[in-house]
Write a protein that holds these residues in place. Structure first.
Motif, mmCIF file in Angstrom:
data_model
loop_
_atom_site.group_PDB
_atom_site.id
_atom_site.type_symbol
_atom_site.label_atom_id
_atom_site.label_comp_id
_atom_site.label_asym_id
_atom_site.label_seq_id
_atom_site.Cartn_x
_atom_site.Cartn_y
_atom_site.Cartn_z
ATOM 1 N N UNK A 206 51.995 -37.926 -56.240
ATOM 2 C CA UNK A 206 52.235 -37.525 -54.861
ATOM 3 C C UNK A 206 53.147 -38.532 -54.167
ATOM 4 N N UNK A 207 53.847 -38.096 -53.160
ATOM 5 C CA UNK A 207 54.568 -38.990 -52.257
ATOM 6 C C UNK A 207 53.796 -39.089 -50.950
ATOM 7 N N UNK A 208 53.653 -40.307 -50.445
ATOM 8 C CA UNK A 208 53.085 -40.509 -49.104
ATOM 9 C C UNK A 208 54.179 -41.128 -48.248
ATOM 10 N N UNK A 209 54.631 -40.388 -47.251
ATOM 11 C CA UNK A 209 55.719 -40.861 -46.409
ATOM 12 C C UNK A 209 55.198 -41.840 -45.356
ATOM 13 N N UNK A 210 56.046 -42.780 -44.937
ATOM 14 C CA UNK A 210 55.575 -43.865 -44.068
ATOM 15 C C UNK A 210 54.873 -43.418 -42.796
ATOM 16 N N UNK A 211 55.325 -42.337 -42.179
ATOM 17 C CA UNK A 211 54.736 -41.922 -40.905
ATOM 18 C C UNK A 211 53.371 -41.267 -41.078
ATOM 19 N N UNK A 212 53.097 -40.677 -42.237
ATOM 20 C CA UNK A 212 51.801 -40.010 -42.418
ATOM 21 C C UNK A 212 50.715 -40.963 -42.878
ATOM 22 N N UNK A 213 51.110 -42.094 -43.420
ATOM 23 C CA UNK A 213 50.133 -42.995 -44.006
ATOM 24 C C UNK A 213 49.130 -43.536 -42.975
ATOM 25 N N UNK A 214 49.573 -44.034 -41.805
ATOM 26 C CA UNK A 214 48.589 -44.520 -40.823
ATOM 27 C C UNK A 214 47.617 -43.436 -40.371
ATOM 28 N N UNK A 215 48.070 -42.201 -40.277
ATOM 29 C CA UNK A 215 47.189 -41.107 -39.865
ATOM 30 C C UNK A 215 46.118 -40.840 -40.923
ATOM 31 N N UNK A 216 46.509 -40.818 -42.183
ATOM 32 C CA UNK A 216 45.539 -40.621 -43.263
ATOM 33 C C UNK A 216 44.499 -41.741 -43.268
ATOM 34 N N UNK A 217 44.954 -42.958 -43.061
ATOM 35 C CA UNK A 217 44.031 -44.082 -42.991
ATOM 36 C C UNK A 217 43.069 -43.938 -41.818
ATOM 37 N N UNK A 218 43.607 -43.543 -40.681
ATOM 38 C CA UNK A 218 42.772 -43.391 -39.480
ATOM 39 C C UNK A 218 41.688 -42.349 -39.684
ATOM 40 N N UNK A 219 42.030 -41.246 -40.341
ATOM 41 C CA UNK A 219 41.032 -40.211 -40.621
ATOM 42 C C UNK A 219 39.945 -40.727 -41.562
ATOM 43 N N UNK A 220 40.269 -41.767 -42.338
ATOM 44 C CA UNK A 220 39.297 -42.366 -43.238
ATOM 45 C C UNK A 220 38.560 -43.547 -42.641
ATOM 46 N N UNK A 221 38.782 -43.812 -41.361
ATOM 47 C CA UNK A 221 38.079 -44.905 -40.700
ATOM 48 C C UNK A 221 38.716 -46.264 -40.879
ATOM 49 N N UNK A 222 40.007 -46.282 -41.211
ATOM 50 C CA UNK A 222 40.724 -47.527 -41.437
ATOM 51 C C UNK A 222 41.973 -47.585 -40.570
ATOM 52 N N UNK A 223 42.511 -48.775 -40.393
ATOM 53 C CA UNK A 223 43.779 -48.915 -39.677
ATOM 54 C C UNK A 223 44.701 -49.848 -40.440
ATOM 55 N N UNK A 224 45.979 -49.527 -40.376
ATOM 56 C CA UNK A 224 47.004 -50.322 -41.040
ATOM 57 C C UNK A 224 47.316 -51.530 -40.157
ATOM 58 N N UNK A 225 47.119 -52.728 -40.676
ATOM 59 C CA UNK A 225 47.377 -53.933 -39.883
ATOM 60 C C UNK A 225 48.668 -54.629 -40.296
ATOM 61 N N UNK A 226 49.080 -54.470 -41.551
ATOM 62 C CA UNK A 226 50.344 -55.026 -42.018
ATOM 63 C C UNK A 226 50.915 -54.118 -43.102
#
Length: 250
Positions: A206-226
């Motif tokens: 699969x490809x995960x594009x940069x803009x969708x990655x923080x949203x997927x993390x957020x739905x999983x209860x995580x946040x991108x810090x770096x």
């Protein structure tokens, strides 16, 4: 669809040797966090065994029995003690938490559905100790490269390697890109000087594009810090080959 690709663990290690900058990065992250480490999709233990040798309590979770068996063999050969678990990174319960969870070498990209990725992140969140972090790497999709996935079989000389039993092994790859699914569907052909297609294996990533990655993390209860663009810690930019992500509980 990619099980055949990972069934021969020794062939996999010869196909993708090296990776020292990634190993060094994850070792440094383990030292920085301190404490215990869980790797999801640990493969043959290329990153986790060195981390365990540094004195960190480690657990490796892997779906492929063949890869897991090779990891166990390598750890025993090197006299490194750690725990190995066969399981699915989308849904697992190890009954404990970890100071660091890592998902290396594009392993996350074997999860094709957004719901699978969210399930994985939720499982990670449940296994993070207070102050714990998730660190993973996935490639940064190149639209130009995806557009070149035209289904034509082509030789990749840079991937050729020497097998002790088979001699020189050449690698051909034919790929197509499913834009709706964001999945590259490939067939890998391994041939020797005397025999064509001794191994033929599908690989779907699969490809995960940069803009969708923080949203997927957020739905999983995580946040991108770096997010870094290479193993030296260079800031992530559009032309970076890798998305090296550091995440914390949201």
């Amino acid at each position: 669809m990619s099980e055949r690709f990972y069934s021969d663990a020794k062939l996999y290690d010869r196909l993708f040797p090296g990776g020292e900058p990634a190993v060094d990065f994850y070792r440094a992250e383990a030292d920085r966090q301190g404490g215990s480490v869980l790797e999801l999709g640990c493969g043959t233990g290329r990153k986790l065994i060195p981390i365990a040798s540094d004195g960190h309590p480690c657990v490796g979770l892997e779906l492929s029995p063949g890869m897991l068996a090779e990891a166990q063999r390598k750890a025993a050969e090197r006299g490194v003690e750690l725990e190995w678990v066969q399981g699915d990174m989308r849904a697992f319960d190890l009954g404990r938490t970890f100071d660091l969870v890592i998902i290396a070498a594009n392993s996350l990209l074997h999860l094709h559905e957004a719901s699978d990725l969210v399930d994985c992140f939720r499982s990670v969140r449940r296994h993070l100790a207070p102050g714990g972090r998730l660190v993973f790497d996935v490639f940064n999709p190149s639209v130009q490269m995806l557009a070149q996935a035209d289904g034509v079989r082509r030789r990749r000389e840079a991937l050729s390697f020497v097998d002790p039993d088979r001699g020189r092994v050449h690698v051909d790859v034919a790929e197509t890109y499913d834009a709706a699914a964001q999945v590259t569907r490939g067939t890998w052909y391994f041939s020797t000087e005397s025999e064509t297609d001794v191994v033929v294996a599908p690989l779907e990533i699969r490809s995960i594009f940069p803009q969708e990655l923080p949203l997927l993390l957020s739905l999983g209860g995580l946040r991108l810090v770096e997010r870094f663009g290479d193993w030296s810690g260079r800031p992530f930019t559009g032309d970076a080959a890798v998305q090296l992500c550091v995440c914390e509980p949201d």
